[in-house]
Design an enzyme around this catalytic site. Structure first.
Site, PDB file in Angstrom:
ATOM      1  N   ARG A 107       0.811  -1.214   0.000  1.00 14.00           N
ATOM      2  CA  ARG A 107       0.000   0.000   0.000  1.00 14.00           C
ATOM      3  C   ARG A 107       0.841   1.259   0.000  1.00 14.00           C
ATOM      4  O   ARG A 107       1.841   1.339   0.710  1.00 14.00           O
ATOM      5  CB  ARG A 107      -0.855   0.036   1.264  1.00 14.00           C
ATOM      6  CG  ARG A 107      -2.237  -0.463   1.010  1.00 14.00           C
ATOM      7  CD  ARG A 107      -3.139  -0.137   2.161  1.00 14.00           C
ATOM      8  NE  ARG A 107      -4.382  -0.848   1.939  1.00 14.00           N
ATOM      9  CZ  ARG A 107      -5.305  -1.019   2.854  1.00 14.00           C
ATOM     10  NH1 ARG A 107      -5.130  -0.531   4.057  1.00 14.00           N
ATOM     11  NH2 ARG A 107      -6.408  -1.674   2.569  1.00 14.00           N
ATOM     12  N   GLU A 125      -2.872  -7.882  -5.597  1.00 16.74           N
ATOM     13  CA  GLU A 125      -4.250  -8.300  -5.872  1.00 16.74           C
ATOM     14  C   GLU A 125      -4.294  -9.722  -6.437  1.00 16.74           C
ATOM     15  O   GLU A 125      -5.185 -10.485  -6.110  1.00 16.74           O
ATOM     16  CB  GLU A 125      -4.943  -7.315  -6.836  1.00 16.74           C
ATOM     17  CG  GLU A 125      -5.313  -5.990  -6.189  1.00 16.74           C
ATOM     18  CD  GLU A 125      -6.321  -6.122  -5.040  1.00 16.74           C
ATOM     19  OE1 GLU A 125      -7.034  -7.141  -4.966  1.00 16.74           O
ATOM     20  OE2 GLU A 125      -6.379  -5.209  -4.199  1.00 16.74           O
ATOM     21  N   TYR A 168      -3.289 -22.380  -5.772  1.00 14.90           N
ATOM     22  CA  TYR A 168      -3.899 -21.910  -7.031  1.00 14.90           C
ATOM     23  C   TYR A 168      -2.804 -21.519  -8.023  1.00 14.90           C
ATOM     24  O   TYR A 168      -2.629 -20.347  -8.358  1.00 14.90           O
ATOM     25  CB  TYR A 168      -4.841 -20.727  -6.778  1.00 14.90           C
ATOM     26  CG  TYR A 168      -5.940 -21.083  -5.822  1.00 14.90           C
ATOM     27  CD1 TYR A 168      -7.112 -21.685  -6.279  1.00 14.90           C
ATOM     28  CD2 TYR A 168      -5.800 -20.862  -4.454  1.00 14.90           C
ATOM     29  CE1 TYR A 168      -8.113 -22.043  -5.402  1.00 14.90           C
ATOM     30  CE2 TYR A 168      -6.799 -21.221  -3.568  1.00 14.90           C
ATOM     31  CZ  TYR A 168      -7.946 -21.807  -4.047  1.00 14.90           C
ATOM     32  OH  TYR A 168      -8.930 -22.161  -3.176  1.00 14.90           O
ATOM     33  N   TYR A 180     -12.976  -8.474 -10.945  1.00 12.55           N
ATOM     34  CA  TYR A 180     -12.616  -7.889  -9.653  1.00 12.55           C
ATOM     35  C   TYR A 180     -11.222  -7.247  -9.705  1.00 12.55           C
ATOM     36  O   TYR A 180     -11.021  -6.104  -9.299  1.00 12.55           O
ATOM     37  CB  TYR A 180     -12.676  -8.933  -8.526  1.00 12.55           C
ATOM     38  CG  TYR A 180     -11.992  -8.407  -7.297  1.00 12.55           C
ATOM     39  CD1 TYR A 180     -12.610  -7.436  -6.517  1.00 12.55           C
ATOM     40  CD2 TYR A 180     -10.686  -8.790  -6.976  1.00 12.55           C
ATOM     41  CE1 TYR A 180     -11.961  -6.877  -5.431  1.00 12.55           C
ATOM     42  CE2 TYR A 180     -10.028  -8.235  -5.892  1.00 12.55           C
ATOM     43  CZ  TYR A 180     -10.670  -7.282  -5.121  1.00 12.55           C
ATOM     44  OH  TYR A 180     -10.020  -6.706  -4.071  1.00 12.55           O
ATOM     45  N   ASP A 227     -15.265  -7.099  -3.330  1.00 18.10           N
ATOM     46  CA  ASP A 227     -14.691  -8.395  -2.916  1.00 18.10           C
ATOM     47  C   ASP A 227     -15.599  -9.025  -1.848  1.00 18.10           C
ATOM     48  O   ASP A 227     -16.684  -8.498  -1.559  1.00 18.10           O
ATOM     49  CB  ASP A 227     -13.246  -8.213  -2.411  1.00 18.10           C
ATOM     50  CG  ASP A 227     -13.177  -7.464  -1.089  1.00 18.10           C
ATOM     51  OD1 ASP A 227     -14.226  -7.007  -0.591  1.00 18.10           O
ATOM     52  OD2 ASP A 227     -12.068  -7.331  -0.541  1.00 18.10           O
ATOM     53  N   CYS A 287     -16.650  -4.964  10.323  1.00 13.97           N
ATOM     54  CA  CYS A 287     -17.822  -5.726   9.862  1.00 13.97           C
ATOM     55  C   CYS A 287     -17.360  -7.151   9.528  1.00 13.97           C
ATOM     56  O   CYS A 287     -17.460  -7.622   8.401  1.00 13.97           O
ATOM     57  CB  CYS A 287     -18.457  -5.043   8.653  1.00 13.97           C
ATOM     58  SG  CYS A 287     -20.100  -5.669   8.316  1.00 13.97           S
ATOM     59  N   CYS A 318     -20.359  -3.472  15.682  1.00 13.96           N
ATOM     60  CA  CYS A 318     -21.256  -2.400  15.223  1.00 13.96           C
ATOM     61  C   CYS A 318     -21.104  -1.116  16.038  1.00 13.96           C
ATOM     62  O   CYS A 318     -21.304  -0.024  15.518  1.00 13.96           O
ATOM     63  CB  CYS A 318     -22.701  -2.878  15.265  1.00 13.96           C
ATOM     64  SG  CYS A 318     -22.955  -4.335  14.248  1.00 13.96           S
TER      65      CYS A 318
END
Ligand code: SF4
Length: 359
Positions: free
Chosen positions: A40, A56, A101, A139, A157, A211, A218
């Site tokens: 980032r 990504e 993968y 995406y 996502d 979340c 919350c």
């Protein structure tokens, strides 16, 4: 007062005033709470498209915690997209080993070459051109466009799907409401030109830290006033879980072949096989058969996305007259087994055999 962001029979209704207020709250929250990640850009720094793309692709199906070390390793070895494009593909596969993968690693290398050959090493900014590159889908193209280039884009996502399912108290399982969720998320990104990358990353971070799938926090959520699930006390029931289909099962055998020099035989797997192009221990083909998982010192279990595998471990000595494997193969000294880049399945076999030998 609860927001007017509701799902009506006529469709989705999201007034501009709510959109602005929602985005503002998300961005303010992000300014104070964003996660630090090696790929980032920090405040005031221009994002590096190569870093964004690489992270990504690595993050597809893999957690942030796992990706960190791999990302740092890749960037140290191939600091630019030109370096990665020039790399030997076997080296790329070797560094990728353990991330799973493996088609992603093949596509990653190919994509680096395409960007260098077709775009002089500079990623295109529109989603259509991005999606024409290897391994970049809807995406990933949206996230590169928004995070690397700060352009309008609807990034959705798994974390963001969960947030929107809760915001709108959607009671269908996520798998059945993906299109609607994307549409809902899209209302908040349409024609937005400012801080689009930060907004997408703010949602990702909120989903990962506030979340969360279980017990969402919350009370500290910046968008609680917009959340229908929270107003109905449904935050722990949404997203609704769909019963997982039972995975098919396969069985086979894996060979632990040793020689007099204390070495173990490895081979390069065929491109068309599962884990194609990766280094592994020799195995028989894997055939469909049902099994019940029981702990056993001569068996390794592994779960792939589409099937579960049980491999019996067969120990053999490499003696005169031993039939050589047809595949490209090589020997590794047992003290150096930790240095071979192999997929997790084979790491499990190595661990099992090492434990056995140390008993
Ligand atoms: Fe998620 Fe709770 Fe925030 Fe709603 S209020 S978005 S359920 S953390």
């Amino acid at each position: 007062m609860k927001s007017t962001m509701t799902v009506s029979n006529k469709g989705f209704n999201t007034p501009d005033s709510d959109i602005n207020s929602f985005r503002k709250k998300m961005l303010n929250w992000y300014d104070k709470n964003q996660r630090t990640m090696p790929w980032r850009a920090t405040k005031g720094q221009k994002p590096n498209a190569y870093h964004v793309w690489l992270s990504e692709v690595m993050l597809q199906q893999t957690t942030v915690a796992t990706v960190g070390a791999y990302f740092i390793k890749f960037i140290a070895r191939w600091p630019t997209i030109f370096d990665l494009a020039k790399a030997d593909r076997d080296d790329v596969m070797h560094e990728w080993a353990g991330l799973g993968y493996y088609a992603r690693a093949r596509n990653l290398h190919k994509c680096a070459q395409q960007v260098v050959e077709q775009y002089d090493g500079v990623f295109p900014q529109d989603e259509k051109s991005l999606q024409a590159l290897s391994g970049i889908g809807t995406y990933t193209s949206a996230s590169i466009r928004s995070i690397a280039f700060d352009k309008e884009s609807n990034v959705v996502d798994g974390n963001i799907e969960r947030i929107f399912a809760r915001l709108y108290a959607i009671k269908q399982p996520l798998q059945d409401s993906k299109k609607d969720l994307k549409k809902l998320a899209g209302f908040l990104t349409l024609n937005q030109k400012k801080r689009t990358g930060d907004y997408a990353q703010a949602l990702m971070d909120l989903g990962a830290t506030v979340c969360t799938p279980q017990s969402p926090k919350c009370l500290v959520c910046p968008i609680q006033s917009f959340c229908l699930a929270n107003s109905k006390n449904l935050q722990n029931d949404i997203p609704v879980k769909k019963k997982k289909p039972i995975k098919p099962q396969k069985v086979g055998e894996v060979f632990w072949i040793t020689n007099d020099k204390g070495e173990v035989l490895f081979e390069k797997r065929d491109e068309k096989e599962m884990l194609g192009g990766m280094i592994g221990l020799p195995t028989t083909p894997w055939k469909s058969a049902n099994f019940i998982k029981k702990p056993n010192k001569a068996i390794v279990y592994h779960s792939f996305t589409h099937f579960d595998l049980k491999l019996g471990v067969i120990e053999q000595r490499h003696e005169k007259g031993f039939k050589k494997p047809e595949k490209e193969h090589f020997w590794v000294q047992s003290s150096k087994l930790g240095e071979v880049g192999v997929p997790t399945l084979f790491k499990k076999v190595i661990r099992l055999m090492n434990t056995k030998e140390n008993l």
